[in-house]
Design an enzyme around this catalytic site. Sequence first.
Site, mmCIF file in Angstrom:
data_model
loop_
_atom_site.group_PDB
_atom_site.id
_atom_site.type_symbol
_atom_site.label_atom_id
_atom_site.label_comp_id
_atom_site.label_asym_id
_atom_site.label_seq_id
_atom_site.Cartn_x
_atom_site.Cartn_y
_atom_site.Cartn_z
ATOM 1 N N CYS A 145 -13.798 8.660 1.919
ATOM 2 C CA CYS A 145 -14.855 8.596 3.103
ATOM 3 C C CYS A 145 -15.524 7.243 3.732
ATOM 4 O O CYS A 145 -15.837 6.441 2.866
ATOM 5 C CB CYS A 145 -16.261 9.636 2.629
ATOM 6 S SG CYS A 145 -17.686 9.659 3.839
ATOM 7 N N VAL A 198 0.859 -1.193 0.048
ATOM 8 C CA VAL A 198 0.081 -0.030 0.119
ATOM 9 C C VAL A 198 0.875 1.421 0.173
ATOM 10 O O VAL A 198 0.359 2.275 0.074
ATOM 11 C CB VAL A 198 -0.865 0.013 1.339
ATOM 12 C CG1 VAL A 198 -1.598 -1.229 1.219
ATOM 13 C CG2 VAL A 198 -0.066 -0.041 2.583
ATOM 14 N N HIS A 210 -4.374 -4.232 -2.256
ATOM 15 C CA HIS A 210 -4.806 -3.918 -1.102
ATOM 16 C C HIS A 210 -5.038 -2.343 -0.658
ATOM 17 O O HIS A 210 -4.928 -1.869 0.179
ATOM 18 C CB HIS A 210 -4.044 -4.218 -0.039
ATOM 19 C CG HIS A 210 -3.816 -5.764 0.239
ATOM 20 N ND1 HIS A 210 -2.796 -6.575 0.530
ATOM 21 C CD2 HIS A 210 -4.667 -6.761 -0.134
ATOM 22 C CE1 HIS A 210 -3.024 -7.981 0.452
ATOM 23 N NE2 HIS A 210 -4.355 -8.197 -0.048
ATOM 24 N N ASN A 264 12.696 -14.533 -2.252
ATOM 25 C CA ASN A 264 12.512 -14.249 -0.896
ATOM 26 C C ASN A 264 13.733 -14.883 -0.255
ATOM 27 O O ASN A 264 14.111 -15.996 -0.674
ATOM 28 C CB ASN A 264 11.066 -14.952 -0.609
ATOM 29 C CG ASN A 264 10.455 -14.468 0.735
ATOM 30 O OD1 ASN A 264 11.455 -14.439 1.693
ATOM 31 N ND2 ASN A 264 9.303 -14.628 0.863
ATOM 32 N N PRO A 265 14.205 -14.030 1.010
ATOM 33 C CA PRO A 265 15.177 -14.785 1.510
ATOM 34 C C PRO A 265 14.770 -16.199 2.619
ATOM 35 O O PRO A 265 15.449 -16.882 2.758
ATOM 36 C CB PRO A 265 15.676 -13.663 2.508
ATOM 37 C CG PRO A 265 14.925 -12.500 2.078
ATOM 38 C CD PRO A 265 13.694 -12.698 1.360
ATOM 39 N N GLY A 290 8.820 -11.407 -2.436
ATOM 40 C CA GLY A 290 8.808 -10.500 -1.072
ATOM 41 C C GLY A 290 7.587 -10.723 -0.345
ATOM 42 O O GLY A 290 6.900 -9.841 0.186
HETATM 43 C C1 BV8 Z 1 -11.171 -10.961 2.814
HETATM 44 C C2 BV8 Z 1 -3.743 -3.296 3.707
HETATM 45 C C3 BV8 Z 1 -13.477 -11.747 2.770
HETATM 46 C C4 BV8 Z 1 -4.122 -2.859 5.182
HETATM 47 C C5 BV8 Z 1 -3.696 -5.771 4.001
HETATM 48 C C6 BV8 Z 1 -8.840 -17.565 2.973
HETATM 49 C C7 BV8 Z 1 -9.792 -17.071 1.985
HETATM 50 C C8 BV8 Z 1 -9.989 -15.584 2.024
HETATM 51 C C9 BV8 Z 1 -9.712 -14.809 3.232
HETATM 52 C C10 BV8 Z 1 -8.898 -15.462 4.288
HETATM 53 C C11 BV8 Z 1 -8.517 -16.844 4.056
HETATM 54 N N1 BV8 Z 1 -8.138 -17.181 5.466
HETATM 55 C C12 BV8 Z 1 -8.063 -15.890 6.155
HETATM 56 C C13 BV8 Z 1 -8.735 -14.830 5.565
HETATM 57 C C14 BV8 Z 1 -8.760 -13.662 6.221
HETATM 58 C C15 BV8 Z 1 -7.874 -12.553 5.748
HETATM 59 C C16 BV8 Z 1 -6.446 -13.368 5.731
HETATM 60 O O1 BV8 Z 1 -5.867 -13.537 4.584
HETATM 61 N N2 BV8 Z 1 -5.806 -13.518 7.128
HETATM 62 C C17 BV8 Z 1 -4.373 -13.950 7.108
HETATM 63 C C18 BV8 Z 1 -3.709 -13.349 8.243
HETATM 64 C C19 BV8 Z 1 -4.673 -15.500 7.468
HETATM 65 N N3 BV8 Z 1 -8.023 -12.021 4.454
HETATM 66 C C20 BV8 Z 1 -8.604 -10.953 4.319
HETATM 67 O O2 BV8 Z 1 -9.217 -10.432 5.442
HETATM 68 C C21 BV8 Z 1 -8.838 -10.184 3.194
HETATM 69 N N4 BV8 Z 1 -10.228 -10.167 2.790
HETATM 70 O O3 BV8 Z 1 -10.740 -12.141 2.467
HETATM 71 O O4 BV8 Z 1 -12.341 -10.715 2.988
HETATM 72 C C22 BV8 Z 1 -14.353 -10.949 2.062
HETATM 73 C C23 BV8 Z 1 -14.617 -11.175 0.689
HETATM 74 C C24 BV8 Z 1 -15.535 -10.613 0.043
HETATM 75 C C25 BV8 Z 1 -16.530 -9.531 0.521
HETATM 76 C C26 BV8 Z 1 -16.192 -9.049 2.125
HETATM 77 C C27 BV8 Z 1 -15.260 -9.959 2.647
HETATM 78 C C28 BV8 Z 1 -8.306 -8.818 3.208
HETATM 79 C C29 BV8 Z 1 -6.811 -9.163 3.108
HETATM 80 C C30 BV8 Z 1 -6.106 -7.787 2.852
HETATM 81 C C31 BV8 Z 1 -5.716 -7.164 4.314
HETATM 82 N N5 BV8 Z 1 -4.961 -5.885 4.119
HETATM 83 N N6 BV8 Z 1 -3.094 -4.635 3.689
HETATM 84 C C32 BV8 Z 1 -2.661 -2.152 5.880
HETATM 85 O O5 BV8 Z 1 -1.885 -2.324 5.349
HETATM 86 O O6 BV8 Z 1 -2.812 -1.648 6.749
HETATM 87 S S1 BV8 Z 1 -2.642 -7.003 3.821
HETATM 88 C C33 BV8 Z 1 -1.183 -6.699 4.554
HETATM 89 O O7 BV8 Z 1 -0.617 -7.811 4.666
HETATM 90 C C34 BV8 Z 1 -0.191 -6.058 3.698
HETATM 91 O O8 BV8 Z 1 -0.897 -5.498 2.553
HETATM 92 C C35 BV8 Z 1 1.088 -6.805 3.368
HETATM 93 O O9 BV8 Z 1 1.354 -7.016 1.791
HETATM 94 C C36 BV8 Z 1 0.158 -8.159 3.660
HETATM 95 C C37 BV8 Z 1 1.385 -9.116 4.368
HETATM 96 O O10 BV8 Z 1 1.356 -10.099 3.464
HETATM 97 P P1 BV8 Z 1 3.097 -9.814 2.707
HETATM 98 O O11 BV8 Z 1 2.873 -8.691 1.632
HETATM 99 O O12 BV8 Z 1 3.261 -11.122 2.299
HETATM 100 O O13 BV8 Z 1 3.989 -9.218 3.839
HETATM 101 P P2 BV8 Z 1 4.664 -10.160 5.014
HETATM 102 O O14 BV8 Z 1 5.116 -9.329 5.980
HETATM 103 O O15 BV8 Z 1 3.695 -11.024 5.501
HETATM 104 O O16 BV8 Z 1 5.775 -11.031 4.485
HETATM 105 C C38 BV8 Z 1 7.064 -10.343 3.807
HETATM 106 C C39 BV8 Z 1 7.885 -11.301 3.154
HETATM 107 O O17 BV8 Z 1 8.802 -10.511 2.539
HETATM 108 C C40 BV8 Z 1 8.328 -12.477 4.068
HETATM 109 O O18 BV8 Z 1 8.093 -13.659 3.450
HETATM 110 C C41 BV8 Z 1 9.889 -12.131 4.045
HETATM 111 O O19 BV8 Z 1 10.579 -13.507 4.086
HETATM 112 C C42 BV8 Z 1 10.204 -11.333 2.673
HETATM 113 N N7 BV8 Z 1 11.187 -10.533 2.564
HETATM 114 C C43 BV8 Z 1 11.673 -9.570 3.638
HETATM 115 N N8 BV8 Z 1 12.709 -8.968 3.297
HETATM 116 C C44 BV8 Z 1 12.700 -9.135 1.874
HETATM 117 C C45 BV8 Z 1 11.746 -10.233 1.605
HETATM 118 N N9 BV8 Z 1 11.645 -10.561 0.066
HETATM 119 C C46 BV8 Z 1 12.589 -10.026 -0.544
HETATM 120 N N10 BV8 Z 1 13.481 -9.118 -0.484
HETATM 121 C C47 BV8 Z 1 13.563 -8.656 1.093
HETATM 122 N N11 BV8 Z 1 14.637 -7.983 1.079
#
Ligand code: BV8
Length: 253
Positions: free
Chosen positions: A132, A108, A124, A218-219, A192
């Site tokens: 709003c 984002v 996202h 990804n590391p 990432g």
């Molecule tokens: C929804 C905006 C239903 C907000 C974000 C199964 C199916 C559907 C839904 C679900 C499901 N199971 C669970 C759910 C619910 C939930 C979900 O997924 N929960 C998870 C925690 C289990 N999903 C939802 O609620 C979604 N909505 O399903 O609604 C619905 C459908 C229709 C109508 C109504 C309702 C909404 C999900 C979106 C949430 N919003 N962001 C904000 O930012 O404040 S998500 C947020 O998490 C960020 O956007 C971020 O991108 C994301 C995390 O994921 P990653 O990007 O992968 O980041 P993360 O930190 O996890 O990992 C970083 C990686 O980088 C690591 O692997 C690391 O090793 C690597 N890394 C580190 N350094 C480096 C690197 N890689 C490369 N180079 C480097 N140098």
Amino acid sequence: MNPNTFSIPDELVAALRQAQHVAVLSGAGISAESGVPTFREAQTGLWAQYDPEELATPQAFRRNPRLVWEWYEWRRGLVAKAEPNPGHRALAELARRVPRFTLITQNVDGLHQQAGSENVIELHGNIMRTKCLDDGRIVTNWPETDEIPPRCPRCGGLLRPDVVWFGEGLPYSALTTAVAAAQSCDIFFAIGTSALVHPAASIPAYAIRNGRITVEINPNHTPISRQMNYVLNGPSGEILPALLAAAWNPQSK
Ligand code: BV8
């Protein structure tokens, strides 16, 4: 974190050179080298006591709109200071090298756009945009006020960040465009991302199921690593420039 051990396979370089359509799904990791903490990293200072997945919800905003608004103001401050890193810039360059390029991001922070990427699919939303709560429309400015969160100048509803909270649906067109690109591209990159947040985390499966060439950068190991054709373990800010150099500046290999 396992040591960054990556080499660029020759066959991947050859495939990239002749690819007609490349699709990328990026996550918070691509912005890590820009100093933007990944979503899962411990938050600092005042925010250390909160779980991002708790704060990034409609329930949290309803319960305490001021707290959630101030969390986003803090994050906007971090993002405003961040610059795109070589990983973002390499993807902007890759788009210029292949006939068709689809960039899908979970992030984002807008850093892909700052690096020059166009038509970025923001699954996202974008933390720098405000909308709003009541009429859902984007608000670009509002009168100075001591009230936190500020209110919509049109209807008086509370303002909120234009991001997708947990429990909210992703923009339909963004998601369907992303799935279509994963199904039809020649090479699909997952860069990432922890592949834990759905439904974004299911996008790589469309490329895998359709026999596309799939690459993870990804590391760390993730739930999709085992299914990908290539896994390059290391920081995207190093791997992506090396990949482009191998493909289009062979003498620099
Ligand atoms: C929804 C905006 C239903 C907000 C974000 C199964 C199916 C559907 C839904 C679900 C499901 N199971 C669970 C759910 C619910 C939930 C979900 O997924 N929960 C998870 C925690 C289990 N999903 C939802 O609620 C979604 N909505 O399903 O609604 C619905 C459908 C229709 C109508 C109504 C309702 C909404 C999900 C979106 C949430 N919003 N962001 C904000 O930012 O404040 S998500 C947020 O998490 C960020 O956007 C971020 O991108 C994301 C995390 O994921 P990653 O990007 O992968 O980041 P993360 O930190 O996890 O990992 C970083 C990686 O980088 C690591 O692997 C690391 O090793 C690597 N890394 C580190 N350094 C480096 C690197 N890689 C490369 N180079 C480097 N140098």
